[in-house]
Motif scaffolding. Structure first.
Motif, PDB file in Angstrom:
ATOM      1  N   PHE A   3      27.040  50.703  40.609  1.00  0.00           N
ATOM      2  CA  PHE A   3      28.302  50.823  39.903  1.00  0.00           C
ATOM      3  C   PHE A   3      29.226  49.674  40.246  1.00  0.00           C
ATOM      4  O   PHE A   3      29.288  49.230  41.390  1.00  0.00           O
ATOM      5  N   GLU A   4      29.950  49.206  39.228  1.00  0.00           N
ATOM      6  CA  GLU A   4      31.099  48.339  39.448  1.00  0.00           C
ATOM      7  C   GLU A   4      32.317  49.245  39.371  1.00  0.00           C
ATOM      8  O   GLU A   4      32.409  50.102  38.484  1.00  0.00           O
ATOM      9  N   VAL A   5      33.252  49.066  40.284  1.00  0.00           N
ATOM     10  CA  VAL A   5      34.436  49.917  40.348  1.00  0.00           C
ATOM     11  C   VAL A   5      35.673  49.045  40.179  1.00  0.00           C
ATOM     12  O   VAL A   5      35.823  48.034  40.865  1.00  0.00           O
ATOM     13  N   PHE A   6      36.534  49.447  39.222  1.00  0.00           N
ATOM     14  CA  PHE A   6      37.765  48.711  38.954  1.00  0.00           C
ATOM     15  C   PHE A   6      38.951  49.677  39.013  1.00  0.00           C
ATOM     16  O   PHE A   6      39.105  50.493  38.116  1.00  0.00           O
ATOM     17  N   PRO A   7      39.784  49.598  40.031  1.00  0.00           N
ATOM     18  CA  PRO A   7      40.988  50.444  40.032  1.00  0.00           C
ATOM     19  C   PRO A   7      42.012  49.887  39.044  1.00  0.00           C
ATOM     20  O   PRO A   7      42.169  48.679  38.918  1.00  0.00           O
ATOM     21  N   VAL A   8      42.679  50.772  38.316  1.00  0.00           N
ATOM     22  CA  VAL A   8      43.738  50.379  37.403  1.00  0.00           C
ATOM     23  C   VAL A   8      45.051  50.769  38.079  1.00  0.00           C
ATOM     24  O   VAL A   8      45.426  51.936  38.103  1.00  0.00           O
ATOM     25  N   LEU A   9      45.713  49.794  38.624  1.00  0.00           N
ATOM     26  CA  LEU A   9      46.867  50.066  39.470  1.00  0.00           C
ATOM     27  C   LEU A   9      48.172  50.214  38.704  1.00  0.00           C
ATOM     28  O   LEU A   9      49.120  50.807  39.205  1.00  0.00           O
ATOM     29  N   ASN A  10      48.255  49.695  37.480  1.00  0.00           N
ATOM     30  CA  ASN A  10      49.511  49.761  36.740  1.00  0.00           C
ATOM     31  C   ASN A  10      49.516  50.863  35.677  1.00  0.00           C
ATOM     32  O   ASN A  10      50.358  50.869  34.806  1.00  0.00           O
ATOM     33  N   ALA A  11      48.601  51.832  35.761  1.00  0.00           N
ATOM     34  CA  ALA A  11      48.568  52.942  34.810  1.00  0.00           C
ATOM     35  C   ALA A  11      49.578  54.015  35.215  1.00  0.00           C
ATOM     36  O   ALA A  11      50.007  54.076  36.361  1.00  0.00           O
ATOM     37  N   LYS A  12      49.942  54.870  34.261  1.00  0.00           N
ATOM     38  CA  LYS A  12      50.899  55.941  34.555  1.00  0.00           C
ATOM     39  C   LYS A  12      50.314  56.979  35.502  1.00  0.00           C
ATOM     40  O   LYS A  12      51.024  57.592  36.280  1.00  0.00           O
TER      41      LYS A  12
END
Length: 151
Positions: A3-12
């Motif tokens: 798996f590649e993991v990408f956190p989305v830090l600017n989401a609500k």
């Protein structure tokens, strides 16, 4: 699986984007928010109302992902937004009822979600929509093609 993991830090709400890279190339978003349970129950209720609902939603979600327009980060509706568009459309063409959801806390502190169709208007007809899945898809694209999103 890899798996590649990408956190989305600017989401609500906190979101983790995952992509399985070794076998399936499956992409998914995981939102961390506990209040989505009643919405999931409502969607499941709608899917149980008519056999066309689940494949209709899946088809629209697949289409939006293949077209590259299913990404809130790029100012498009996310996957859930397309689910809402499909449900609203199916309500407008009398495939689905308009419902309310109520989260109820019982005496033993258990949370229960109640899904209830709203009372039909006396001016609406009670005809059953018998359009095929393909006919509904064509109507969906036609309606949203003509829809004035700027209102």
């Amino acid at each position: 699986y890899q798996f590649e993991v990408f956190p989305v830090l600017n989401a609500k709400v906190p979101i983790i984007k995952l992509k399985e890279t070794a076998v399936t190339q499956l992409e998914m978003d995981i939102a961390i928010q506990s209040s989505q349970q009643s919405v999931a129950k409502l969607i499941n209720f709608y899917c149980a109302c008519d056999d066309r609902v689940r494949p209709f939603i899946i088809a629209i979600k697949h289409w939006s992902k293949v077209r590259g327009i299913c990404d809130a980060m790029d100012n498009y509706p996310n996957s859930f937004g397309f689910v809402l568009l499909t449900i609203k459309f199916l309500q407008m063409v009398a495939v689905l009822p308009v419902c309310s959801i109520d989260d109820v806390r019982t005496n033993d502190d258990a949370d229960i979600t109640v899904v209830r169709p709203l009372a039909p208007s006396t001016t609406t007809t009670t005809t059953v929509n018998t359009d095929t899945l393909l006919e509904l898809l064509v109507q969906f694209f036609d309606m949203y093609h003509r829809f004035n999103f700027k209102l």
